[in-house]
Design a protein around this motif. Structure first.
Motif, mmCIF file in Angstrom:
data_model
loop_
_atom_site.group_PDB
_atom_site.id
_atom_site.type_symbol
_atom_site.label_atom_id
_atom_site.label_comp_id
_atom_site.label_asym_id
_atom_site.label_seq_id
_atom_site.Cartn_x
_atom_site.Cartn_y
_atom_site.Cartn_z
ATOM 1 N N LYS A 108 0.835 -1.203 0.000
ATOM 2 C CA LYS A 108 0.000 0.000 0.000
ATOM 3 C C LYS A 108 0.871 1.254 0.000
ATOM 4 O O LYS A 108 1.897 1.311 0.679
ATOM 5 C CB LYS A 108 -0.903 -0.019 1.234
ATOM 6 C CG LYS A 108 -1.924 1.100 1.313
ATOM 7 C CD LYS A 108 -2.774 0.942 2.559
ATOM 8 C CE LYS A 108 -3.751 2.099 2.706
ATOM 9 N NZ LYS A 108 -4.554 1.972 3.955
ATOM 10 N N GLU A 109 0.452 2.260 -0.756
ATOM 11 C CA GLU A 109 1.287 3.440 -0.960
ATOM 12 C C GLU A 109 1.677 4.126 0.346
ATOM 13 O O GLU A 109 2.823 4.542 0.525
ATOM 14 C CB GLU A 109 0.559 4.421 -1.874
ATOM 15 C CG GLU A 109 1.409 5.634 -2.262
ATOM 16 C CD GLU A 109 0.712 6.540 -3.257
ATOM 17 O OE1 GLU A 109 1.207 7.656 -3.468
ATOM 18 O OE2 GLU A 109 -0.323 6.126 -3.807
ATOM 19 N N THR A 110 0.721 4.253 1.265
ATOM 20 C CA THR A 110 1.041 4.929 2.532
ATOM 21 C C THR A 110 2.054 4.133 3.347
ATOM 22 O O THR A 110 2.931 4.711 3.990
ATOM 23 C CB THR A 110 -0.234 5.141 3.367
ATOM 24 O OG1 THR A 110 -0.898 3.872 3.560
ATOM 25 C CG2 THR A 110 -1.190 6.103 2.671
ATOM 26 N N ILE A 111 1.960 2.804 3.300
ATOM 27 C CA ILE A 111 2.918 1.962 4.020
ATOM 28 C C ILE A 111 4.287 2.057 3.364
ATOM 29 O O ILE A 111 5.310 2.144 4.048
ATOM 30 C CB ILE A 111 2.433 0.501 4.062
ATOM 31 C CG1 ILE A 111 1.153 0.401 4.893
ATOM 32 C CG2 ILE A 111 3.515 -0.413 4.632
ATOM 33 C CD1 ILE A 111 0.564 -0.996 4.937
ATOM 34 N N GLY A 113 5.503 4.566 1.806
ATOM 35 C CA GLY A 113 6.071 5.851 2.209
ATOM 36 C C GLY A 113 6.644 5.806 3.609
ATOM 37 O O GLY A 113 7.728 6.358 3.870
ATOM 38 N N GLN A 114 5.936 5.129 4.520
ATOM 39 C CA GLN A 114 6.435 5.001 5.894
ATOM 40 C C GLN A 114 7.724 4.189 5.936
ATOM 41 O O GLN A 114 8.646 4.510 6.690
ATOM 42 C CB GLN A 114 5.368 4.344 6.765
ATOM 43 C CG GLN A 114 4.161 5.228 7.029
ATOM 44 C CD GLN A 114 3.060 4.495 7.772
ATOM 45 O OE1 GLN A 114 3.014 3.265 7.786
ATOM 46 N NE2 GLN A 114 2.175 5.239 8.390
ATOM 47 N N GLU A 256 -0.189 0.000 10.834
ATOM 48 C CA GLU A 256 -0.868 -0.133 9.541
ATOM 49 C C GLU A 256 -0.564 -1.477 8.888
ATOM 50 O O GLU A 256 -1.448 -2.097 8.301
ATOM 51 C CB GLU A 256 -0.474 1.014 8.613
ATOM 52 C CG GLU A 256 -1.363 1.106 7.387
ATOM 53 C CD GLU A 256 -1.285 2.450 6.700
ATOM 54 O OE1 GLU A 256 -1.927 2.608 5.653
ATOM 55 O OE2 GLU A 256 -0.572 3.349 7.205
#
Length: 265
Positions: A108-111, A113-114, A256
């Motif tokens: 997932k994109e947000t993960i 990024g993290q 997440e």
């Protein structure tokens, strides 16, 4: 008396026979339609079931081969406080870049990024260790326990009964060997305890000379730490503060990623 042929009766009979044939044809046609429709629905159901099974299998594969390894990595950092450091190679390990493009594609994109930010924060420690190595090399001769032995300054690792140096460790190697306690020590009064505990956990025997060091030796190490931090200009934190920042980043990612490991894809 013989019955006479009645044309109207013949026409009625023909009409009845024609209607009967039509009814039979309709029944056969309807049955054929139901058979075809049933077969078509069966095919659709089979295709739909296969698609659903394939989708579930893919989700399971992504969870087990991608998200679970990610979760295990960030869990060690977030909950156990263990930075991904390989003492044998004396360098920090990747928590994201080592994943190939195929694996990264499904994250997932947000993960993602993290994980990029977490990896960047960890790699910042490399610059700090290089600065610390330089500061300790510069202090060769300030104390008998850091000697300039030609090619590179060395830290006295062992002395004989008279207190004379018996074994040495190259300064650069020493910093890399004890990178974790040096990074994670918040206050000078904790430095000796942390070095001894780490050495004992690693079963490397170095804890013995940590026990014999005087306050002056630890003071030189601590001053080198503080000076290295002041030159670590791209990170506006102490090494300990940056360590806690890494833990916080790992916890955010863990929360997440944990949802994905539980199967909420």
């Amino acid at each position: 008396m013989d019955s006479q042929w009645n044309p109207s009766e013949s026409l009625v009979a023909k009409a009845l026979l024609k209607r009967q044939d039509k009814g039979t044809t309709d029944v056969v046609a309807n049955q054929l339609i139901f058979v075809l429709l049933g077969g078509f629905l069966g095919i659709i159901g089979s295709i739909g079931g296969s698609y659903l099974q394939a989708r579930l299998a893919k989700k399971k594969e992504i969870r087990n081969s991608i998200y679970r390894p990610l979760f295990n990595q960030v869990h060690k950092i977030a909950e156990k406080g263990e930075l991904p450091y390989d003492r044998s190679s004396m360098e920090f390990e990747s928590v994201w870049e080592d994943f190939d493009a195929y694996q990264q594609f499904y994250v997932k994109e947000t993960i993602a990024g993290q994980m990029v930010m977490l990896e960047g924060s960890i790699s910042d420690f490399e610059g700090f260790l290089e600065l610390l190595q330089y500061e300790l090399r510069e202090r060769a001769g300030e104390s008998p326990f850091i000697e300039d032995r030609g090619e590179s300054p060395s830290i006295v690792a062992e002395t004989n009964q008279n207190g004379d140096p018996k074994a040495w460790v190259d300064v650069d190697d020493w910093v890399r060997m004890f990178a974790i306690p040096l990074i994670q020590t918040e206050k000078p009064e904790y430095l000796q305890e942390n070095l001894i505990e780490y050495s004992q956990n690693q079963a490397d025997g170095h804890y013995r000379y940590f026990q014999s060091w005087t306050e002056d030796e630890y003071c030189i190490i601590w001053q080198a730490l503080r000076t290295a931090e002041s030159k670590w200009t791209w990170v506006p934190e102490t090494s300990y503060e940056h360590y806690t920042s890494v833990l916080n980043r790992a916890r955010m990612a863990q929360n997440e990623i944990g949802e994905k490991v539980l199967g909420v894809l």
